[in-house]
Design a protein around this motif. Sequence first.
Motif, PDB file in Angstrom:
ATOM      1  N   PHE A  89       0.697  -1.104   0.237  1.00  0.00           N
ATOM      2  CA  PHE A  89      -0.058  -0.024   0.012  1.00  0.00           C
ATOM      3  C   PHE A  89       0.953   1.203   0.020  1.00  0.00           C
ATOM      4  N   GLY A  90       0.665   2.071  -0.840  1.00  0.00           N
ATOM      5  CA  GLY A  90       1.481   3.367  -0.780  1.00  0.00           C
ATOM      6  C   GLY A  90       0.593   4.588  -0.058  1.00  0.00           C
ATOM      7  N   TRP A  91       0.612   4.296   1.378  1.00  0.00           N
ATOM      8  CA  TRP A  91       0.056   5.235   2.310  1.00  0.00           C
ATOM      9  C   TRP A  91       0.405   6.713   2.135  1.00  0.00           C
ATOM     10  N   LYS A  92      -0.155   7.483   2.230  1.00  0.00           N
ATOM     11  CA  LYS A  92       0.016   8.970   2.700  1.00  0.00           C
ATOM     12  C   LYS A  92      -0.510   9.500   3.920  1.00  0.00           C
ATOM     13  N   ILE A  93       0.431   9.663   4.809  1.00  0.00           N
ATOM     14  CA  ILE A  93       0.091  10.184   6.077  1.00  0.00           C
ATOM     15  C   ILE A  93      -0.431  11.956   6.062  1.00  0.00           C
ATOM     16  N   ALA A  94      -1.514  12.024   6.617  1.00  0.00           N
ATOM     17  CA  ALA A  94      -1.773  13.364   6.696  1.00  0.00           C
ATOM     18  C   ALA A  94      -1.313  13.836   7.975  1.00  0.00           C
ATOM     19  N   ALA A  95      -0.466  14.856   8.031  1.00  0.00           N
ATOM     20  CA  ALA A  95       0.126  15.176   9.514  1.00  0.00           C
ATOM     21  C   ALA A  95      -0.686  15.635  10.586  1.00  0.00           C
ATOM     22  N   THR A  96      -1.876  16.418  10.183  1.00  0.00           N
ATOM     23  CA  THR A  96      -2.444  17.372  11.094  1.00  0.00           C
ATOM     24  C   THR A  96      -3.420  16.567  11.659  1.00  0.00           C
ATOM     25  N   GLU A  97      -4.355  15.972  10.793  1.00  0.00           N
ATOM     26  CA  GLU A  97      -5.637  15.490  11.149  1.00  0.00           C
ATOM     27  C   GLU A  97      -5.821  14.461  11.968  1.00  0.00           C
ATOM     28  N   THR A  98      -6.345  14.606  13.071  1.00  0.00           N
ATOM     29  CA  THR A  98      -6.895  13.442  14.074  1.00  0.00           C
ATOM     30  C   THR A  98      -8.352  12.927  14.325  1.00  0.00           C
ATOM     31  N   LEU A  99      -8.653  11.660  14.730  1.00  0.00           N
ATOM     32  CA  LEU A  99     -10.055  11.402  14.943  1.00  0.00           C
ATOM     33  C   LEU A  99      -9.811  10.563  16.302  1.00  0.00           C
ATOM     34  N   ASN A 100     -10.603  10.823  17.365  1.00  0.00           N
ATOM     35  CA  ASN A 100     -10.521   9.717  18.597  1.00  0.00           C
ATOM     36  C   ASN A 100     -11.663   8.625  18.161  1.00  0.00           C
ATOM     37  N   SER A 122      -6.351   8.273  20.008  1.00  0.00           N
ATOM     38  CA  SER A 122      -6.183   9.319  19.030  1.00  0.00           C
ATOM     39  C   SER A 122      -5.510   8.943  17.783  1.00  0.00           C
ATOM     40  N   CYS A 123      -6.214   8.927  16.737  1.00  0.00           N
ATOM     41  CA  CYS A 123      -5.701   8.474  15.371  1.00  0.00           C
ATOM     42  C   CYS A 123      -5.391   9.193  14.557  1.00  0.00           C
ATOM     43  N   ALA A 124      -4.245   8.814  13.585  1.00  0.00           N
ATOM     44  CA  ALA A 124      -4.108   9.798  12.345  1.00  0.00           C
ATOM     45  C   ALA A 124      -4.431   9.295  11.320  1.00  0.00           C
ATOM     46  N   LYS A 125      -4.572  10.178  10.263  1.00  0.00           N
ATOM     47  CA  LYS A 125      -5.258  10.101   9.028  1.00  0.00           C
ATOM     48  C   LYS A 125      -4.412   9.694   8.146  1.00  0.00           C
ATOM     49  N   ALA A 126      -4.692   8.309   7.343  1.00  0.00           N
ATOM     50  CA  ALA A 126      -3.921   8.449   5.992  1.00  0.00           C
ATOM     51  C   ALA A 126      -4.713   7.964   4.886  1.00  0.00           C
ATOM     52  N   THR A 127      -3.865   8.261   3.728  1.00  0.00           N
ATOM     53  CA  THR A 127      -5.114   7.858   2.265  1.00  0.00           C
ATOM     54  C   THR A 127      -4.232   7.008   1.384  1.00  0.00           C
ATOM     55  N   VAL A 128      -4.998   6.214   0.877  1.00  0.00           N
ATOM     56  CA  VAL A 128      -4.404   5.379  -0.042  1.00  0.00           C
ATOM     57  C   VAL A 128      -5.467   4.929  -1.399  1.00  0.00           C
ATOM     58  N   SER A 129      -4.881   4.638  -2.682  1.00  0.00           N
ATOM     59  CA  SER A 129      -5.766   4.135  -3.626  1.00  0.00           C
ATOM     60  C   SER A 129      -5.345   2.674  -3.921  1.00  0.00           C
ATOM     61  N   PHE A 130      -6.464   1.816  -3.749  1.00  0.00           N
ATOM     62  CA  PHE A 130      -6.063   0.585  -3.862  1.00  0.00           C
ATOM     63  C   PHE A 130      -7.193  -0.365  -4.745  1.00  0.00           C
ATOM     64  N   ARG A 131      -6.634  -0.756  -5.725  1.00  0.00           N
ATOM     65  CA  ARG A 131      -7.655  -1.521  -6.664  1.00  0.00           C
ATOM     66  C   ARG A 131      -8.926  -0.866  -7.137  1.00  0.00           C
ATOM     67  N   GLY A 132      -8.571   0.328  -7.640  1.00  0.00           N
ATOM     68  CA  GLY A 132      -9.852   1.062  -7.937  1.00  0.00           C
ATOM     69  C   GLY A 132     -10.565   1.785  -6.975  1.00  0.00           C
ATOM     70  N   ARG A 133     -10.349   1.796  -5.940  1.00  0.00           N
ATOM     71  CA  ARG A 133     -10.970   2.724  -4.946  1.00  0.00           C
ATOM     72  C   ARG A 133      -9.998   3.826  -3.958  1.00  0.00           C
ATOM     73  N   LEU A 134     -10.616   4.735  -3.505  1.00  0.00           N
ATOM     74  CA  LEU A 134      -9.619   5.548  -2.936  1.00  0.00           C
ATOM     75  C   LEU A 134     -10.026   5.829  -1.348  1.00  0.00           C
ATOM     76  N   TYR A 135      -9.197   5.104  -0.593  1.00  0.00           N
ATOM     77  CA  TYR A 135      -9.611   4.938   0.789  1.00  0.00           C
ATOM     78  C   TYR A 135      -8.956   6.115   1.982  1.00  0.00           C
ATOM     79  N   THR A 136      -9.831   6.329   2.918  1.00  0.00           N
ATOM     80  CA  THR A 136      -9.127   7.012   4.013  1.00  0.00           C
ATOM     81  C   THR A 136      -9.232   6.358   5.366  1.00  0.00           C
ATOM     82  N   ALA A 137      -8.009   6.197   5.817  1.00  0.00           N
ATOM     83  CA  ALA A 137      -7.740   5.172   7.069  1.00  0.00           C
ATOM     84  C   ALA A 137      -7.617   6.122   8.420  1.00  0.00           C
ATOM     85  N   TRP A 138      -7.906   5.573   9.527  1.00  0.00           N
ATOM     86  CA  TRP A 138      -7.264   6.394  10.569  1.00  0.00           C
ATOM     87  C   TRP A 138      -6.881   5.027  11.603  1.00  0.00           C
TER      88      TRP A 138
END
Lengths: 876, 287
Positions: free
Chosen positions: B151-162, B167-183
């Motif tokens: 996975f070629g994750w990209k971590i967003a430095a500032t955003e967090t979600l509880n 406290s979770c950090a945000k990361a995004t990835v494009s995987f097999r045709g869909r764009l995902y946001t992960a915490w």
Amino acid sequence: MRYKAFFSVIWMIGCSVQAVFSQTTISGIIKNSKTNQPISDVLCRITDTKQQTYWGYGITDVEGQYRISINTHRDTIVLIFSSMGYETQTYTLPNITQRKNITLNEAPYALKEITVTPPPIWKKGDTLNYNVEALKSNNDYYIIDVIKKLPGIEVLEGGQIKYQGTAINKFYIEGLDLMERKYNIASNNIPAEAIENVQIFENHQPVKVLKNTRFSEAAALNLSLKKAYKMRPVISADIGSGYMSDKNWLRLLNVTAMQIGKNNQALLTAKLNNVGIDLSNELTEHTLTDIQQPTVYTDLFNPQTTIIPHEIIKPSLFNNSYAATYNHLLRMTDDAQLRLTASYLNEKKWRNYMISNQYYMGEDDYWRLDESGRLTNHNHTSDVNITFTSNKEKSYVDNSLKLSGAWNTSQAQVTGSYPNRQHFHLPMYTIRNRLNTIVKHNKNTLSFSSVIDYCNLPQSVKIWSDSIMNINGEPIKQNVRKNTFYTTNNLSISHSAGYSLYSLNLTFNADVNMLKSHMNTDTFFKAYRHTKNHLNYNQYDITVTPRYQFKKGAFFAQISSPLSLITLTHKQKKHANKTYKYYFFITPNLRIRYEINKYWYTVLSYAYKKQIGDIFDFADGLRFLNYQTLTNGNNLYELRTTHSYVNRWMYKNPVEALFFNLTAMYSSSKSNLINSVSFVDTYKIRHMQEKENKRDHYLITANIAKYIDPLQTNVSLTGNYNIIKFKQSQQRKTYNVTNHAYHIYGNINSKIGLKNSVSLNIAYMANKVKSPLRSTNAIGQWLINGSWNYYPSNKWQFSTHCDYSRNQLQSRERTDLWLMNADVTYKTIKWHCILSVRNIWNNKTYKILTYDGLNTFLSAYHLRGREILLSIRLKL
Amino acid sequence: MLRLFIIGFAFLLWTSEASKAQTLTITGSGTIPIGEQDTLDYTQLYVLYKQTVQTDSTNAKKRKTSEMVLQIGRKISKYSNRKRLLSDSINHAHAIDGKVDMQETQNSLARMKGAGDLSETFKNHPSAGKILHREGFINGALFYEEEIPKFGWKIAATETLNILGYSCAKATVSFRGRLYTAWFAADVAVNNGPWKFEGLPGLILKIEDSKKQFCFEAIAIYPVSWKQPITYDIRKKEIKTTREKFNIAKKRNKEEAITLLKNSGKIPSDTNLGTDKKRLYNPIELF
């Protein structure tokens, strides 16, 4: 344009070159320190020094290799290696390309302690949970401070806890009954921060055998501890010293040690103070609903000539108190417990007072008594209680043995109309054993309970006076001795069939008493009264109680009708004959409860009671209660019948945190005797007079409480209205008196942001008395107290507390009293330092007027002066 | 409704047959699976996810929710249905005790009611760096193996979600045709997540695609100190295939269920089930 493009390209190349040159790569291999094997899936993160910003990360492959490239200009980076089952390692490194090989130590895996904020109140099954963290303010140190604020729960002045208007039936700590009735010791001493939730177990049946057969309407309260406070000693101590105006040094020491485990609970308290904190209050035995109350033995004298009215006059208490308690519960098996509780109290309390009472003598004539003085009570008590409980699914055994001794004395130094000095000796020794056994076989339950009591009261008073009757300068001596042996034994069998439970109880009571009294000053009274008593009085009851209980879904009904045969014998020593009396009573009662929906339920009950008097009714010789008051029974025996009707409506909605209860009650009682007062010379003589005595009591009381979560505010409003119609007899004339009393009490506790909390209590009480002599306007009393707490930082806290009372004295005369206290607290995790100033305005007197339809009582109390106290609160 | 029931029951019968290694014949009709199990690893961390899938890409209201469990062991992890996991463990315990009868079969079916997604995804099994994904279809149980994706994750430095107090950090990835946001929670030092997702410096507690058609969110997490095995049911008739063929079979299973059932020989040929009604299929992997 061309130049611009050229320079742009050059600038871009420059930037990318710089980027390439500023890239740092950290790589290495991670191995297990023990096995030296590479570890895969280790998370390697590179962050800033505050560990807030990710610059890069990597994960080790199967060979334990990692490689992370970052692009930052910072000089220093933080490299964190973490993996489940290994200790996390953190390195601060210069931002240069390097190889970092490390080894990780194995460690048991534990998730970080997570702080999840649950809702302040929630319900699961029959358990209502109050989250202490959400509901407590910074200045709530002990758990009782929080319990007082919980909507739906009421804490009475003496510390008794009620849920939805009914006294609780158990006070548990982690599900175990360490304190039984003396739960003030726990509620006043356990720190609030140790408690996770205060739980209410609704319809709690503590006896497992009866769980599905005997329905309980009462609730139990449970303190559930935070994990960090379980299974380890928790010690807190308050040490303080200060100064009160009038040159008195103050001292305060409270030490509480507890260890709450799954199988072993212990709570130890040791206290001393002279700052006006009444320690006897903490040892109070509270009434528990559905649990048989022990017989209460009272002193044979009444050193106090007037009644102390309200808690506002707490600052009038001067004291010197020492108390220690030890409470230990050992859970021997899952079902069996052994409990030992012991307490010791040595307390000297005194109040300086002034009274001006006017007693109606008939035909517009009043007798006025002015008195001022100091009343000193020296309470010296100790008790030990050992209880064994086996609470199994099929059987229940509970045995409790209690030994208690009181060596109390009271001294009164009186000036005024009749100057005198009184010295009371009030010892009391009791021994009590209580046994309760229940066995279940299929649908049948067999129970046997027994209470055996012995109480010895060898009490006396000596009165020195020049103005009242005296013998050759010798003090008046009154000795009274009362011995009581009491036993009640109950055998019960019950059978459950479908929704019904049929039971039959057979009860045998024996109450064997001896009363002996003697006074040395019979010359004055001899002419018309006896001054000696020596009699035996025995009462034997046999009661058969058929009871039927029906419970189906939301509907519950119970009807029972005890049939009692009572035999009384009494014998005066001066007479040769023994007198016998026989009574036969049928006293039915009915109770219906219906849960309308999950929020509302209602209870309707009717009870018919017949009560008979006691040994004092047959004591026809005079006895002193204090220098002014004497009593005798006139050899007349009381028979009282009472009908009472109660209807209650309850509402609880934990989701909305809204609680409401409304009670309406009417009771009517009739007696053949009336309590009468005659004034003879300087004495007030209480005696019984044979006359029909009817008393009607109407009561309506309501309480509504709501916790408003977004405002972090708890609001409650209570109102009650009483009408009591009764007869009062004085100087051989009887008067009909009606008393209307109403009481409205509002309370708000609120946290305002993170830095402030306020609480405000407003109470208005009034009495309106109608009698043939006169009808008063309402005699009103306002009590307002408020406190404001300010927390500028985690370490500092400022609190002020203000009491205001306005009492009506005469039709237009009022007295106002302001009392103000202030505290400054400095807190650390381990200790608090508190500087308190009490009664800042240095007010000295509190006055109150009461009127009972015939007589007027005006009392004034001397208050503690301004005082300053510095205390340290330690936590271990 | 009857048709659906027959299809459902036949399917359950089939899965049981597909997976049986030791079959107990019971009174009445049907059998329940009492398969042999391999214990691959022991659970160290138990994470419960709420998995919400939009089954029809054109209708946002058609959603299926499943409770899925991620059992993370020292080496191997398993992502599977909670109800199935529970039911399998009860069935297995009953089989050992010999307590298998019609009532127990009905209980077993009742336990599985509304279970949702019954697929299983193993990471680092059958070997390190591999994924094994398996699912039962009307015409056979299939599984495939693949390399754990990069996975070629990209971590967003500032955003967090509880989430669950973390406290979770945000990361995004494009995987097999869909764009995902992960915490992901850096405080939970585990390289793992629901389904095939992983590769972040902390456990993935929530992941959602940009169209909000697939959402996985953790609803409970706790360490397991007792021995809870990560099991692998041995299904002797299970067929190994490729990811591509597996996805085609899954599509057919959805769109041609009745034809497949008729051809399977598991129900009498004269049973009137009607004809296939096109049911929309919304795969998580678009290629």
